[in-house]
Design a protein around this motif. Structure first.
Motif, short mmCIF file in Angstrom:
data_model
loop_
_atom_site.label_atom_id
_atom_site.label_comp_id
_atom_site.label_asym_id
_atom_site.label_seq_id
_atom_site.Cartn_x
_atom_site.Cartn_y
_atom_site.Cartn_z
N PHE A 42 50.68 29.20 4.84
CA PHE A 42 52.04 29.66 4.55
C PHE A 42 52.20 31.13 4.91
CE2 PHE A 42 55.01 31.71 1.63
CZ PHE A 42 56.17 31.00 1.89
N ALA A 43 51.19 31.94 4.59
CA ALA A 43 51.28 33.37 4.90
C ALA A 43 51.38 33.61 6.40
CB ALA A 43 50.06 34.09 4.32
N VAL A 98 54.23 27.22 -3.35
CA VAL A 98 54.10 28.42 -2.51
C VAL A 98 55.33 28.49 -1.59
CG1 VAL A 98 52.65 29.64 -0.86
CG2 VAL A 98 51.60 28.24 -2.63
N VAL A 99 56.32 29.26 -2.02
CA VAL A 99 57.58 29.34 -1.28
C VAL A 99 57.97 30.77 -0.94
CG1 VAL A 99 58.47 27.16 -2.18
CG2 VAL A 99 58.87 29.28 -3.45
N ASP A 100 57.30 31.77 -1.54
CA ASP A 100 57.62 33.16 -1.26
C ASP A 100 56.37 34.01 -1.48
OD1 ASP A 100 57.39 33.22 -4.02
OD2 ASP A 100 59.54 33.37 -4.37
N ALA A 101 56.52 35.32 -1.35
CA ALA A 101 55.36 36.21 -1.46
C ALA A 101 54.79 36.21 -2.88
CB ALA A 101 55.76 37.64 -1.06
N GLU A 102 55.65 36.16 -3.89
CA GLU A 102 55.18 36.20 -5.28
C GLU A 102 54.34 34.97 -5.61
OE1 GLU A 102 54.42 37.51 -9.01
OE2 GLU A 102 55.47 38.63 -7.44
N THR A 103 54.86 33.78 -5.31
CA THR A 103 54.10 32.56 -5.60
C THR A 103 52.86 32.45 -4.73
OG1 THR A 103 55.55 31.35 -4.07
CG2 THR A 103 56.11 31.31 -6.42
N CYS A 104 52.94 32.95 -3.49
CA CYS A 104 51.75 32.93 -2.63
C CYS A 104 50.65 33.80 -3.23
CB CYS A 104 52.12 33.43 -1.23
SG CYS A 104 50.77 33.41 -0.05
N LYS A 105 51.01 34.95 -3.78
CA LYS A 105 50.01 35.82 -4.40
C LYS A 105 49.38 35.15 -5.62
CE LYS A 105 49.49 40.29 -6.71
NZ LYS A 105 50.18 41.54 -7.15
N GLN A 106 50.20 34.53 -6.47
CA GLN A 106 49.69 33.90 -7.69
C GLN A 106 48.74 32.75 -7.37
OE1 GLN A 106 53.25 32.78 -9.76
NE2 GLN A 106 53.61 34.82 -10.59
N GLU A 136 46.33 42.42 -3.43
CA GLU A 136 45.21 43.25 -3.84
C GLU A 136 43.91 42.46 -3.78
OE1 GLU A 136 46.15 44.44 -7.77
OE2 GLU A 136 47.80 45.78 -7.20
N GLY A 137 42.79 43.20 -3.75
CA GLY A 137 41.47 42.61 -3.89
C GLY A 137 41.10 41.65 -2.78
N GLU A 138 40.49 40.53 -3.19
CA GLU A 138 40.01 39.54 -2.23
C GLU A 138 41.13 38.94 -1.41
OE1 GLU A 138 36.59 37.45 -0.69
OE2 GLU A 138 36.87 39.24 -1.93
N ALA A 139 42.32 38.82 -2.00
CA ALA A 139 43.46 38.25 -1.26
C ALA A 139 43.81 39.11 -0.05
CB ALA A 139 44.66 38.11 -2.18
N THR A 140 43.69 40.41 -0.18
CA THR A 140 44.01 41.29 0.95
C THR A 140 43.08 41.05 2.13
OG1 THR A 140 44.77 42.97 -0.62
CG2 THR A 140 44.29 43.70 1.62
#
Length: 453
Positions: free
Chosen positions: A373-374, A345-353, A390-394
């Motif tokens: 991290f966020a 988890v180093v950026d927004a893309e990996t944090c989302k995944q 999106e979804g639950e992550a939001t």
């Protein structure tokens, strides 16, 4: 009258130097002789440097290149007379970083690279068997100094402490400083908490801790010789003795039933399930829908017990985690894959995944790492405000990024700073707030906008 002496005897009749000059010459000769004798004996009696001095010096100066290339055959719980154990030695020469972007500072690119090397050294030492519970002897004189100009100037001695208590003390002091600057990102405390997360992950859970190095009790880590790892790698590659085929759409992976059955409860039950009679020597085929690359990476970790190899993408590692979770193997039980994903988890893309994976598979520790991290990442906050998640992550990010960015007013009360105006407009225009909350009225939006200014 004395007769004149012959010329050859005139030198004998010259006046002798004064007594003071002779004493000075004699003292100089004695001092020179004593100096030569001292130099000779000091060379004979010179104390040799501690074992693996170069390795401890490289760790103290955070020289990742030397440590990784050297990688000596040593005990990673060895104690240096100054720095302590290798885990105590990392950064012992001083950690000096720089920030930019007043007043909401963030690390410069060079400092971010230094932090990445620092984490890599901790991971490397832990992989080599370093124990974060070992207490440094009180005779050690080293210390950890952390400096960021005009913001942080922290120093903690290593004597009488374990690496966990050392970095916990630094984290507590950094949190006290960060609490005085509510508009600033918690840079130092987040860095120290990341180091603590790595160290605490190696602490044995619910099995008791060893009292001291070499004392009774179950050890937190064991040193596995490279010959043992090499032996399991050769067993993995011996396809002649393999008796199970993991059939993927794009290839096949050969494994040994004794190994995979002991590693996975699901595979063990699957291989014991009654099936049609097979010819002698025929391999058992297990059809899969996973990619050949993901199954091969899973096989390497099952056989060797080592962390994921360098070069694996985050998406591939997520596929390996899906396989491990489906088969309920020991990689899932020991948390090896979860820890590897947390480090990705180093950026927004990996944090989302990774966050979506943690929410889908109900992994609270991995979810907490993503949300932490966020909380300290500007990039994630910006992506969230632009509707990237999106979804639950939001919903989870809303709780962290809204309630986590509270500001203390002068009268002591706390008020929450709202999302950016662009994010509020998108949320109101879609007919509902973030996470299913009703849209705000114009009066409330204007009030909140003034309060968060």
């Amino acid at each position: 009258l004395r007769p004149a002496a012959p010329p050859r005897h005139r030198a004998l009749l010259r006046p002798s130097p004064p007594n003071g000059t002779m004493e000075a010459v004699a003292a100089t000769a004695v001092a020179a002789a004593a100096g030569l004798a001292w130099l000779k004996w000091s060379r004979l009696l010179k104390v040799e440097e501690p074992p693996h001095e170069w390795m401890f010096t490289a760790l103290a100066h955070s020289r990742k290149d030397i440590v990784l290339k050297g990688d000596p055959d040593m005990s990673w719980n060895e104690v240096h007379p100054r720095f302590g154990t290798p885990l105590h030695s990392i950064g012992a020469a001083g950690i000096c970083l720089k920030v930019e972007g007043h007043p909401t500072y963030d690390w410069t690119l060079e400092s971010a690279a230094c932090i990445k090397d620092l984490f890599s050294l901790f991971e490397f030492a832990l992989q080599r068997g370093a124990d974060p519970n070992v207490v440094c002897p009180r005779t050690c004189t080293g210390s950890i100094k952390f400096v960021v100009k005009d913001i942080y100037d922290l120093q903690e001695p290593v004597a009488g402490r374990s690496p966990i208590s050392l970095w916990l003390a630094l984290s507590q002091r950094a949190q006290a400083i960060d609490g005085e600057r509510p508009l600033q990102l918690p840079l130092a405390s987040s860095l120290f908490d990341g180091v603590l997360a790595l160290l605490l992950h190696r602490v044995p859970k619910h099995r008791g801790l060893p009292r001291r190095l070499g004392g009774p009790g179950a050890p937190a880590m064991v040193d596995v010789p490279e010959a043992t790892t090499g032996l399991w790698q050769r067993i993995m590659c011996s396809e002649d003795s393999a008796d199970v085929v993991l059939a993927c759409p794009d290839g096949e992976v050969l494994v040994h039933s004794a190994v995979v059955a002991s590693a996975s409860k699901v595979l063990s039950a699957m291989l014991r399930w009654p099936r049609q009679e097979q010819a002698s020597g025929e391999l058992v085929r297990v059809p899969l829908q996973d990619s050949h690359q993901a199954v091969e990476a899973w096989r390497v970790m099952i056989y060797t017990g080592l962390p994921p190899q360098e070069g694996l993408s985050t998406q591939l590692l997520l596929e390996v985690f899906e396989i491990s979770h489906r088969w309920q193997d020991h990689l899932l039980d020991c948390g090896l894959l979860a820890a590897a994903l947390a480090r990705r988890v180093v950026d927004a893309e990996t944090c989302k995944q990774v966050l979506e994976m943690a929410l889908t598979r109900d992994l609270p520790e991995l979810r907490a790492e993503c949300l932490a991290f966020a909380r300290r990442s500007r990039e994630v906050r910006r992506a969230w405000e632009e509707g990237f998640f999106e979804g639950e992550a939001t919903r989870h990010l809303q709780l962290v990024l809204c309630h986590g960015s509270s500001i203390v007013s002068r009268n002591g009360s706390r008020r929450v700073s709202p999302p950016s105006p662009g994010h509020r407009r998108r949320a109101a225009g879609s007919g509902g707030g973030l996470g299913g909350s009703p849209p705000l009225s114009p009066e409330r939006r204007s009030t909140r906008g003034q309060g968060g200014a």
